[in-house]
Motif scaffolding. Sequence first.
Motif, PDB file in Angstrom:
ATOM      1  N   PRO A 126      33.423  -7.201  -1.594  1.00 46.33           N
ATOM      2  CA  PRO A 126      33.595  -5.757  -1.811  1.00 46.33           C
ATOM      3  C   PRO A 126      32.250  -5.082  -2.031  1.00 46.33           C
ATOM      4  O   PRO A 126      31.430  -5.556  -2.839  1.00 46.33           O
ATOM      5  N   VAL A 127      31.994  -4.024  -1.293  1.00 47.69           N
ATOM      6  CA  VAL A 127      30.700  -3.340  -1.381  1.00 47.69           C
ATOM      7  C   VAL A 127      30.904  -1.834  -1.441  1.00 47.69           C
ATOM      8  O   VAL A 127      31.943  -1.308  -1.020  1.00 47.69           O
ATOM      9  N   ALA A 128      29.891  -1.157  -1.951  1.00 46.84           N
ATOM     10  CA  ALA A 128      29.908   0.305  -1.990  1.00 46.84           C
ATOM     11  C   ALA A 128      28.473   0.809  -1.907  1.00 46.84           C
ATOM     12  O   ALA A 128      27.525   0.119  -2.296  1.00 46.84           O
ATOM     13  N   TRP A 129      28.341   2.001  -1.400  1.00 50.46           N
ATOM     14  CA  TRP A 129      27.039   2.669  -1.286  1.00 50.46           C
ATOM     15  C   TRP A 129      27.091   3.922  -2.142  1.00 50.46           C
ATOM     16  O   TRP A 129      27.895   4.824  -1.885  1.00 50.46           O
ATOM     17  N   LEU A 130      26.273   3.969  -3.166  1.00 46.35           N
ATOM     18  CA  LEU A 130      26.231   5.084  -4.104  1.00 46.35           C
ATOM     19  C   LEU A 130      24.900   5.803  -3.965  1.00 46.35           C
ATOM     20  O   LEU A 130      23.847   5.185  -4.064  1.00 46.35           O
ATOM     21  N   MET A 131      24.944   7.107  -3.741  1.00 47.05           N
ATOM     22  CA  MET A 131      23.723   7.898  -3.672  1.00 47.05           C
ATOM     23  C   MET A 131      23.766   8.963  -4.765  1.00 47.05           C
ATOM     24  O   MET A 131      24.308  10.050  -4.585  1.00 47.05           O
ATOM     25  N   THR A 153      22.089  16.025  -1.723  1.00 46.38           N
ATOM     26  CA  THR A 153      22.412  15.742  -3.116  1.00 46.38           C
ATOM     27  C   THR A 153      21.350  14.903  -3.815  1.00 46.38           C
ATOM     28  O   THR A 153      21.133  15.045  -5.018  1.00 46.38           O
ATOM     29  N   GLY A 154      20.691  14.014  -3.083  1.00 49.85           N
ATOM     30  CA  GLY A 154      19.746  13.094  -3.706  1.00 49.85           C
ATOM     31  C   GLY A 154      18.309  13.581  -3.689  1.00 49.85           C
ATOM     32  O   GLY A 154      17.597  13.470  -4.684  1.00 49.85           O
ATOM     33  N   SER A 155      17.869  14.130  -2.561  1.00 51.04           N
ATOM     34  CA  SER A 155      16.471  14.531  -2.414  1.00 51.04           C
ATOM     35  C   SER A 155      16.226  16.000  -2.716  1.00 51.04           C
ATOM     36  O   SER A 155      15.131  16.371  -3.155  1.00 51.04           O
ATOM     37  N   ALA A 156      17.222  16.844  -2.496  1.00 53.06           N
ATOM     38  CA  ALA A 156      17.029  18.286  -2.674  1.00 53.06           C
ATOM     39  C   ALA A 156      16.629  18.693  -4.089  1.00 53.06           C
ATOM     40  O   ALA A 156      15.962  19.724  -4.249  1.00 53.06           O
TER      41      ALA A 156
END
Length: 267
Positions: A114-119, A172-175
Amino acid sequence: MNNVHILFIGAGRMAEAIFSGILTHQPEIMITVSNQSNSAHLDLLQSNYPIQTTSSWTEVIDQVDVILLACPPGAHSEVLQKMSLLLKKGQLVVTVAAGIGPSKLEAALPKGTPVAWLMPNTAADVGKSMSIYAYGSAITDTHRNIFEKVVSAIGPSEELSEEQVHNLTAVTGSAPAFLYSFVEALEQTATKYGLTAEQARKLVIEMVIGSAAMLAKHRDPAKLREQVTSPGGATAAGLTSLANDQFSDSIIRAIHATNARAKELGS
């Protein structure tokens, strides 16, 4: 659920922001932080937070429920290769690295992991990160519950497709960095009118905080902009100047440049 144990592989600014938010809002979650190259930094973190630390994540990986990869994108290949030999069935693997989506994690790890990508962004530190995320194909309801418990501790979130996370990480992450750059420009301008640096910082930051509070209340930036802008007035003249300098197009180009670089880093 009350005894979730998370292993952070990587102890940089983003990792600290995330586990700081988790410890504030979900203090029952156990945190272990790994950093192979900087034991002094681990000692500092352990003195500031109720966490465990280790210089060898391979020795503790079998003790945790969630492995959160907070290392640079370029380090993922080696880490995932080692991890694939050590994972226990059911352990959830999450990455917060730009460009490393669920499909890449699944390709590198044993089938059914099970994997997920969180930003997230660094506002996780104050429980205000607007995080986006995508799941892999082997996620169960149990994993969702654990993951959403963790994410809720650092702020609001939205589940998206893998491709959407690729394209919207810049928003959401860089702005936030774009916003901070805007604040710096306003501060520099304010000092040219005779303010001290401290006065300029107070003036600008409190303006941003107030504007953010208005956005939080009304949720309509166009309407709020119109309320500040009298036709033919001073604010209108400033907005016209920004438009003439392609302010909106400049932001769009910055988003595209961020996305392109993120994909390069994750390739």
